[in-house]
Design a protein around this motif. Structure first.
Motif, short mmCIF file in Angstrom:
data_model
loop_
_atom_site.label_atom_id
_atom_site.label_comp_id
_atom_site.label_asym_id
_atom_site.label_seq_id
_atom_site.Cartn_x
_atom_site.Cartn_y
_atom_site.Cartn_z
N PHE A 243 0.82 -1.20 0.00
CA PHE A 243 0.00 0.00 0.00
C PHE A 243 0.86 1.26 0.00
CE2 PHE A 243 -2.40 -3.47 1.82
CZ PHE A 243 -3.62 -3.36 1.18
N ALA A 244 2.09 1.15 -0.42
CA ALA A 244 2.98 2.31 -0.50
C ALA A 244 2.65 3.13 -1.75
CB ALA A 244 4.44 1.86 -0.53
N TRP A 245 3.14 4.37 -1.77
CA TRP A 245 2.95 5.23 -2.93
C TRP A 245 3.66 4.64 -4.15
CZ3 TRP A 245 -0.67 8.73 -2.91
CH2 TRP A 245 -1.00 9.41 -1.73
N GLN A 246 3.00 4.68 -5.29
CA GLN A 246 3.59 4.26 -6.54
C GLN A 246 3.64 5.44 -7.49
OE1 GLN A 246 2.17 0.52 -8.15
NE2 GLN A 246 1.42 -0.15 -6.15
N ILE A 247 4.74 5.55 -8.20
CA ILE A 247 4.96 6.72 -9.05
C ILE A 247 4.95 6.32 -10.52
CG2 ILE A 247 6.25 7.93 -7.26
CD1 ILE A 247 8.82 7.13 -8.66
N SER A 248 4.68 7.31 -11.36
CA SER A 248 4.69 7.08 -12.80
C SER A 248 6.11 6.79 -13.27
CB SER A 248 4.15 8.32 -13.53
OG SER A 248 4.34 8.20 -14.92
N ASP A 249 6.23 5.86 -14.23
CA ASP A 249 7.55 5.55 -14.77
C ASP A 249 7.77 6.21 -16.13
OD1 ASP A 249 5.79 4.11 -16.29
OD2 ASP A 249 6.72 2.15 -15.95
N ARG A 250 6.94 7.18 -16.48
CA ARG A 250 7.08 7.88 -17.74
C ARG A 250 8.25 8.87 -17.69
NH1 ARG A 250 2.55 8.38 -21.40
NH2 ARG A 250 3.47 10.42 -21.93
N GLY A 251 8.91 9.01 -18.82
CA GLY A 251 10.05 9.93 -18.88
C GLY A 251 9.65 11.39 -18.85
N ASP A 252 8.39 11.70 -19.17
CA ASP A 252 7.95 13.10 -19.16
C ASP A 252 7.27 13.47 -17.85
OD1 ASP A 252 5.78 11.51 -19.64
OD2 ASP A 252 5.33 12.32 -21.62
N VAL A 253 7.37 12.60 -16.85
CA VAL A 253 6.91 12.90 -15.50
C VAL A 253 8.12 12.99 -14.58
CG1 VAL A 253 5.67 12.00 -13.49
CG2 VAL A 253 4.63 11.85 -15.76
N GLU A 254 8.19 14.08 -13.82
CA GLU A 254 9.31 14.27 -12.90
C GLU A 254 8.80 14.38 -11.47
OE1 GLU A 254 11.60 17.62 -14.11
OE2 GLU A 254 12.02 16.83 -16.13
N ILE A 255 9.44 13.64 -10.58
CA ILE A 255 9.09 13.67 -9.16
C ILE A 255 10.38 13.82 -8.37
CG2 ILE A 255 8.07 12.41 -7.23
CD1 ILE A 255 6.28 10.98 -9.21
N ALA A 256 10.38 14.73 -7.44
CA ALA A 256 11.55 14.95 -6.60
C ALA A 256 11.12 15.08 -5.15
CB ALA A 256 12.30 16.21 -7.05
N VAL A 257 11.99 14.64 -4.25
CA VAL A 257 11.74 14.75 -2.82
C VAL A 257 12.36 16.05 -2.32
CG1 VAL A 257 12.11 13.71 -0.56
CG2 VAL A 257 11.70 12.25 -2.54
N LEU A 258 11.55 16.84 -1.61
CA LEU A 258 12.01 18.12 -1.07
C LEU A 258 12.08 18.04 0.45
CD1 LEU A 258 9.74 20.49 -3.21
CD2 LEU A 258 12.08 19.74 -3.73
N LYS A 259 13.14 18.58 1.02
CA LYS A 259 13.28 18.65 2.47
C LYS A 259 12.82 20.02 2.95
CE LYS A 259 15.44 14.64 3.24
NZ LYS A 259 14.92 13.59 4.15
N ASN A 260 12.06 20.06 4.04
CA ASN A 260 11.66 21.36 4.58
C ASN A 260 12.53 21.73 5.77
OD1 ASN A 260 10.62 20.02 6.90
ND2 ASN A 260 8.64 19.73 5.88
N ALA A 261 12.27 22.87 6.33
CA ALA A 261 13.13 23.40 7.39
C ALA A 261 13.11 22.55 8.66
CB ALA A 261 12.71 24.83 7.72
#
Length: 370
Positions: A243-261
């Motif tokens: 039940f974890a998050w699944q992400i698109s594997d398309r090359g025109d989709v970009e996902i990045a992890v951001l760290k907050n303060a």
């Protein structure tokens, strides 16, 4: 001469076919080896004499007494076997055959507490014992047996982790036994990773309610029906399961992890294509009813944040994807109400982005409306 005989005797314990002498005062290893060979080649009755010789040489050896017990047992000498295993049982807990014998006796007597103790003693020595699953299934066949095993598992024995990870070709009833064992044991023994393996196995067999209960036990979602809505455990390098998050594997989709303060995480989502695409999704199991989906779009312009679409369907269905409504009094927070029917037991919670859109996403929650 004594040193030579002793050396050959010790060698025979590891190499039963090596030359050794039986009949001198310290021949226990040789006699045990001869008993083992005789048991296989000529039958259990032929091993009894050698086993008794091994006991004469080393009367406090649980292994020597256990060999006699095994030979008597397979020779159908039930009373003699019981006497031997009563002795070996008092000489320590490390002899496997002794534990197996008393495990079987406890099951016959329906004494599940003792059966669980004996199995625990056996598996603490060899967590990957080839008979582990068969013995576990025998003890866990009844609710009383599973309750007794759960008490042993609460002590986090070394066999708890292999039991959860090594599912191989377990039949459905054995898988469901593992589910109940996890429930009865409770939190603190297994990490989320162990639940992922069992949950994924259950999902592939369409046992969705059981999969969700195992997942929720060790991958808790802090009151929300969404797992890791704050993306604190999100790892793009790890294959998504359960039940974890699944992400698109398309090359025109970009996902990045951001760290907050404060050290937390959020996601940066981007759709570079020319059509609306599913960017992120999660499998959820829901009972029929009314639910409210809530999410935040930190550091995202209003026009961009408003473009995020969500759907909660049996499949990826863009026709059900709609925009959220701004939540009054909460900056960058959006929600939508969803009615879930009985069409399917598991649904895909999906976040969509239109062409050339970007947004940040955090604090996803799915709440029951009362």
């Amino acid at each position: 001469m004594a040193a030579l005989l002793s050396g050959s005797d010790r060698q025979s314990r590891d190499f039963p076919n090596s030359p050794s002498v039986v009949g001198w005062p310290y021949d226990t290893g040789a006699a045990r080896a001869k008993a083992a060979i005789a048991f296989v080649r000529s039958g259990p009755a032929s091993a009894i004499g050698y086993a008794r010789r091994a006991i004469l040489s080393d009367p406090i050896s649980a292994q020597a007494v256990s060999i006699l017990g095994r030979a008597e047992l397979f020779s159908q000498h039930q009373l003699e076997a019981r006497k031997a295993f009563q002795v070996s049982g008092q000489l320590g807990w490390r002899d496997a055959m002794t534990q197996i014998y008393w495990l079987d006796q406890a099951l016959q007597d329906e004494n599940y507490r003792v059966a669980a103790e004996r199995l625990d003693a056996l598996l603490r020595q060899t967590p990957d014992d080839e008979n582990r699953d068969r013995f576990l299934a025998a003890v866990a066949a009844t609710p009383e047996g599973r309750a007794a095993l759960a008490e042993r598992l609460k002590l986090a024995p070394p066999w708890a982790l292999p039991m959860a990870y090594d599912l191989r070709d377990l039949p459905t009833d054995a898988l469901l036994q593992r589910v109940d064992l996890m429930r009865r044991t409770g939190k603190g023994v297994w990490e989320c990773a162990a639940s992922e393996v069992l949950a994924q196995k259950l999902i592939t067999q369409n046992l969705l309610d059981d999969a969700q209960s195992v997942w929720a036990l060790n991958c808790g979602s802090a009151g929300s029906l969404v797992y890791d809505g704050g993306f604190e455990k999100f790892d793009m390098l790890k294959p998504a399961t359960g039940f974890a998050w699944q992400i698109s594997d398309r090359g025109d989709v970009e996902i990045a992890v951001l760290k907050n303060a404060t050290g937390g995480q959020s996601l940066s989502l981007s759709n570079r294509s020319t059509r609306t695409l599913p960017i992120l999704n999660q499998l959820v199991v829901l009972k029929p009813g009314r639910y409210r989906l809530v999410w935040r779009t930190p550091e995202t312009p209003l026009t961009e944040a408003r473009q995020i679409l969500t759907s909660l369907n049996c499949t990826f269905d863009l026709s059900d994807a709609v925009e959220g409504n701004a939540v009054a009094g909460k900056q960058n927070t959006w929600s939508r109400d969803v009615i879930v029917d009985r069409q399917c037991p598991a649904r895909r919670l999906t976040f969509w982005l239109p062409p050339r859109a970007e947004a940040h996403l955090d604090n996803v929650e799915l709440l029951t409306e009362y």
